[in-house]
Design a protein around this motif. Structure first.
Motif, PDB file in Angstrom:
ATOM      1  N   GLU A 129      85.359  32.322  64.319  1.00  0.00           N
ATOM      2  CA  GLU A 129      85.741  32.715  64.201  1.00  0.00           C
ATOM      3  C   GLU A 129      85.481  33.524  63.422  1.00  0.00           C
ATOM      4  N   THR A 130      85.011  32.607  61.384  1.00  0.00           N
ATOM      5  CA  THR A 130      85.224  33.419  60.518  1.00  0.00           C
ATOM      6  C   THR A 130      84.543  34.423  60.648  1.00  0.00           C
ATOM      7  N   LEU A 131      82.771  34.965  61.615  1.00  0.00           N
ATOM      8  CA  LEU A 131      81.848  35.465  61.614  1.00  0.00           C
ATOM      9  C   LEU A 131      82.627  36.840  62.354  1.00  0.00           C
ATOM     10  N   ALA A 132      83.481  36.675  63.457  1.00  0.00           N
ATOM     11  CA  ALA A 132      84.261  37.098  64.087  1.00  0.00           C
ATOM     12  C   ALA A 132      85.690  38.165  62.669  1.00  0.00           C
ATOM     13  N   TRP A 133      85.852  37.436  61.759  1.00  0.00           N
ATOM     14  CA  TRP A 133      86.854  38.368  61.363  1.00  0.00           C
ATOM     15  C   TRP A 133      86.061  38.402  60.049  1.00  0.00           C
ATOM     16  N   ILE A 134      84.671  38.448  59.784  1.00  0.00           N
ATOM     17  CA  ILE A 134      83.958  38.934  58.794  1.00  0.00           C
ATOM     18  C   ILE A 134      83.943  40.545  59.308  1.00  0.00           C
ATOM     19  N   ARG A 135      83.186  40.529  60.432  1.00  0.00           N
ATOM     20  CA  ARG A 135      82.515  41.893  60.875  1.00  0.00           C
ATOM     21  C   ARG A 135      83.374  43.001  61.995  1.00  0.00           C
ATOM     22  N   ASP A 136      85.169  41.925  62.011  1.00  0.00           N
ATOM     23  CA  ASP A 136      85.729  43.470  61.879  1.00  0.00           C
ATOM     24  C   ASP A 136      86.788  43.816  60.613  1.00  0.00           C
ATOM     25  N   GLU A 137      86.934  42.767  59.740  1.00  0.00           N
ATOM     26  CA  GLU A 137      87.587  43.550  58.671  1.00  0.00           C
ATOM     27  C   GLU A 137      86.162  44.100  57.322  1.00  0.00           C
ATOM     28  N   LEU A 151      85.759  11.364  61.226  1.00  0.00           N
ATOM     29  CA  LEU A 151      85.742  13.711  61.902  1.00  0.00           C
ATOM     30  C   LEU A 151      83.681  13.778  60.620  1.00  0.00           C
ATOM     31  N   MET A 152      84.004  12.450  59.429  1.00  0.00           N
ATOM     32  CA  MET A 152      82.755  13.738  58.974  1.00  0.00           C
ATOM     33  C   MET A 152      82.036  13.014  57.794  1.00  0.00           C
ATOM     34  N   GLY A 153      81.911  12.094  58.416  1.00  0.00           N
ATOM     35  CA  GLY A 153      81.195  10.278  58.363  1.00  0.00           C
ATOM     36  C   GLY A 153      79.961  10.620  58.513  1.00  0.00           C
ATOM     37  N   LYS A 154      78.794  12.014  59.304  1.00  0.00           N
ATOM     38  CA  LYS A 154      77.863  12.128  60.335  1.00  0.00           C
ATOM     39  C   LYS A 154      77.451  12.558  59.680  1.00  0.00           C
ATOM     40  N   PRO A 155      75.739  13.133  59.727  1.00  0.00           N
ATOM     41  CA  PRO A 155      75.396  13.933  59.491  1.00  0.00           C
ATOM     42  C   PRO A 155      75.459  15.776  60.417  1.00  0.00           C
ATOM     43  N   LEU A 156      74.865  16.697  59.671  1.00  0.00           N
ATOM     44  CA  LEU A 156      74.910  18.278  60.310  1.00  0.00           C
ATOM     45  C   LEU A 156      74.597  17.717  61.822  1.00  0.00           C
ATOM     46  N   GLU A 157      74.680  18.092  63.182  1.00  0.00           N
ATOM     47  CA  GLU A 157      74.246  17.949  64.026  1.00  0.00           C
ATOM     48  C   GLU A 157      73.235  19.138  64.336  1.00  0.00           C
ATOM     49  N   ARG A 158      71.853  18.566  64.287  1.00  0.00           N
ATOM     50  CA  ARG A 158      70.860  19.521  64.354  1.00  0.00           C
ATOM     51  C   ARG A 158      70.386  20.715  64.637  1.00  0.00           C
ATOM     52  N   ARG A 159      70.628  21.093  66.271  1.00  0.00           N
ATOM     53  CA  ARG A 159      70.829  22.479  66.081  1.00  0.00           C
ATOM     54  C   ARG A 159      71.566  23.326  65.944  1.00  0.00           C
ATOM     55  N   ARG A 160      72.749  22.521  64.692  1.00  0.00           N
ATOM     56  CA  ARG A 160      74.142  23.629  64.842  1.00  0.00           C
ATOM     57  C   ARG A 160      73.442  24.713  64.208  1.00  0.00           C
ATOM     58  N   LYS A 161      73.017  24.606  63.094  1.00  0.00           N
ATOM     59  CA  LYS A 161      71.931  26.319  62.159  1.00  0.00           C
ATOM     60  C   LYS A 161      71.401  27.062  63.253  1.00  0.00           C
ATOM     61  N   GLY A 162      70.720  26.578  64.223  1.00  0.00           N
ATOM     62  CA  GLY A 162      69.982  27.189  64.696  1.00  0.00           C
ATOM     63  C   GLY A 162      71.291  27.837  65.434  1.00  0.00           C
ATOM     64  N   GLU A 163      71.979  27.746  66.224  1.00  0.00           N
ATOM     65  CA  GLU A 163      73.490  28.181  67.095  1.00  0.00           C
ATOM     66  C   GLU A 163      73.607  29.278  65.977  1.00  0.00           C
ATOM     67  N   ILE A 164      74.211  29.143  65.151  1.00  0.00           N
ATOM     68  CA  ILE A 164      75.044  30.090  64.324  1.00  0.00           C
ATOM     69  C   ILE A 164      74.232  30.945  63.702  1.00  0.00           C
ATOM     70  N   ILE A 165      73.135  30.995  63.528  1.00  0.00           N
ATOM     71  CA  ILE A 165      72.442  32.191  62.909  1.00  0.00           C
ATOM     72  C   ILE A 165      72.547  33.176  64.061  1.00  0.00           C
ATOM     73  N   LYS A 166      71.894  32.543  65.158  1.00  0.00           N
ATOM     74  CA  LYS A 166      71.694  33.191  66.270  1.00  0.00           C
ATOM     75  C   LYS A 166      73.291  34.382  67.263  1.00  0.00           C
ATOM     76  N   LYS A 167      74.014  33.856  66.760  1.00  0.00           N
ATOM     77  CA  LYS A 167      75.205  33.695  66.804  1.00  0.00           C
ATOM     78  C   LYS A 167      75.679  34.826  65.663  1.00  0.00           C
ATOM     79  N   ALA A 168      75.263  34.883  64.587  1.00  0.00           N
ATOM     80  CA  ALA A 168      75.314  35.920  63.417  1.00  0.00           C
ATOM     81  C   ALA A 168      74.741  37.347  63.704  1.00  0.00           C
TER      82      ALA A 168
END
Length: 350
Positions: A254-262, A286-303
């Motif tokens: 959602e943040t990426l979409a806002w930056i792109r549009d605005e 909610l927060m006491g765990k590491p970041l999911e491994r695939r998440r970085k690749g997902e968001i790079i691809k989305k950007a």
């Protein structure tokens, strides 16, 4: 002749903005900043405390700059660190209450900070320039804007000529941004959340999205997208940081979409995957765990699919390497270890 004028224009654009301010300009900014401290409204909390008379608000800061460390930091984005490091000034206190803060030793507790008068802080800026740093980077500076402007005025008189980087959580008031116009060359804001419920639960700032987006818009209006020097280091502009959180709690899409549009896809992004469960995040459901491994690749691809091409991403295992320890004079590991590891952020222009 035309080429010569274009070259001059480039040099003028790359000149730190505060060098164009007169002594009177600085005096007006300093007096305006101190007036705000009489009923503090540097951040959207607008606590109204008279910090000039010793009252302290949410950030727990006085009128003086509380400094934890002044160091050459080689772990920032390449346009900031370059080859000589970012001249980083770590400041105490914060306008937010993030349960996962990696700087909690100084943002929440402040025990390792010491208050510095403007002239001493200015000397610290000059020392960083003498070490070969490429910029003066203020980290968590919003509670200290008046003191920092005063120190910068002193440093300019002492010969400082590096650009100023404003490294912020992105939660500051419109009045603060007005003061910073003509002072700051590079804005480095976080865009932490896209949902007010998450912002409140994790950082105690239910109104974060409204004020954060207002602030980032103003930063872009002041400085535009990132512009680099011939050496590839940042001269002016906006670079947005997005820290990825477990279970997609940051709402990066959602943040990426806002930056792109605005603002547009020319805005460079730093997609940070260094999250570790620190401070009060340890044991949090909610927060006491590491970041999911695939998440970085997902968001790079989305950007990239949205049209962003100027991305900075972190390599593996850099989170722990660059977690600061403010009980040490240099909060990071030894120079040899840093150089062996390399920068944790690298450009991805695929």
């Amino acid at each position: 002749m035309r080429r010569r004028f274009q070259s001059l224009r480039v040099r003028l654009l790359q000149r730190p903005s505060y060098l164009g301010l007169s002594a009177e300009d600085f005096s007006l900014k300093i007096s305006g900043a101190k007036e705000i401290l009489r009923s503090c409204r540097l951040c959207p909390r607008r606590c109204g405390k008279n910090r000039l008379s010793g009252e302290r608000g949410f950030c727990r800061q006085s009128e003086k700059a509380a400094v934890a460390a002044i160091v050459a930091h080689r772990g920032e984005e390449p346009p900031l660190s370059g080859s000589g490091g970012a001249g980083t000034v770590f400041l105490g206190g914060c306008t937010m209450a993030c349960i996962f803060c990696q700087n909690y030793q100084i943002s929440h507790y402040g025990g390792t900070c010491h208050e510095m008068p403007p002239r001493d802080l200015a000397a610290g800026f000059l020392d960083l320039e003498g070490q070969g740093c490429h910029c003066i980077e203020w980290v968590s500076p919003t509670p200290h804007i008046p003191a920092l402007i005063e120190a910068l005025a002193e440093a300019r008189g002492m010969g400082l000529s590096l650009p100023v980087v404003y490294n912020t959580n992105g939660y500051l008031s419109a009045e603060s941004l007005e003061l910073l116009e003509g002072i700051v060359d590079v804005y480095l804001p976080d865009m932490k959340y896209a949902c007010g419920l998450q912002a409140q639960e994790l950082s105690g700032t239910a109104d974060y999205i409204f004020h954060n987006r207002l602030a980032v818009t103003a930063m872009y209006r002041q400085r535009g997208p990132l512009v680099s020097t011939a050496r590839g280091t940042a001269a002016r502009g906006l670079l947005v940081r997005i820290l990825l959180l477990p279970s997609r709690l940051e709402g990066a899409e959602e943040t990426l979409a806002w930056i792109r549009d605005e603002l547009g896809t020319e805005v460079p992004l730093s997609l940070m995957s260094q999250y570790l469960p620190l401070f009060k995040a340890r044991g949090n459901p909610l927060m006491g765990k590491p970041l999911e491994r695939r998440r970085k690749g997902e968001i790079i691809k989305k950007a990239l699919s949205m049209g962003f091409s100027n991305l900075y991403v972190q390599g593996r295992n850099t989170g722990r390497l660059f977690i600061p320890d403010f009980t040490k004079t240099n909060p990071f590991e030894s120079e040899e270890e840093r150089e062996a590891a390399g920068s944790p952020l690298s450009p991805d222009r695929a």
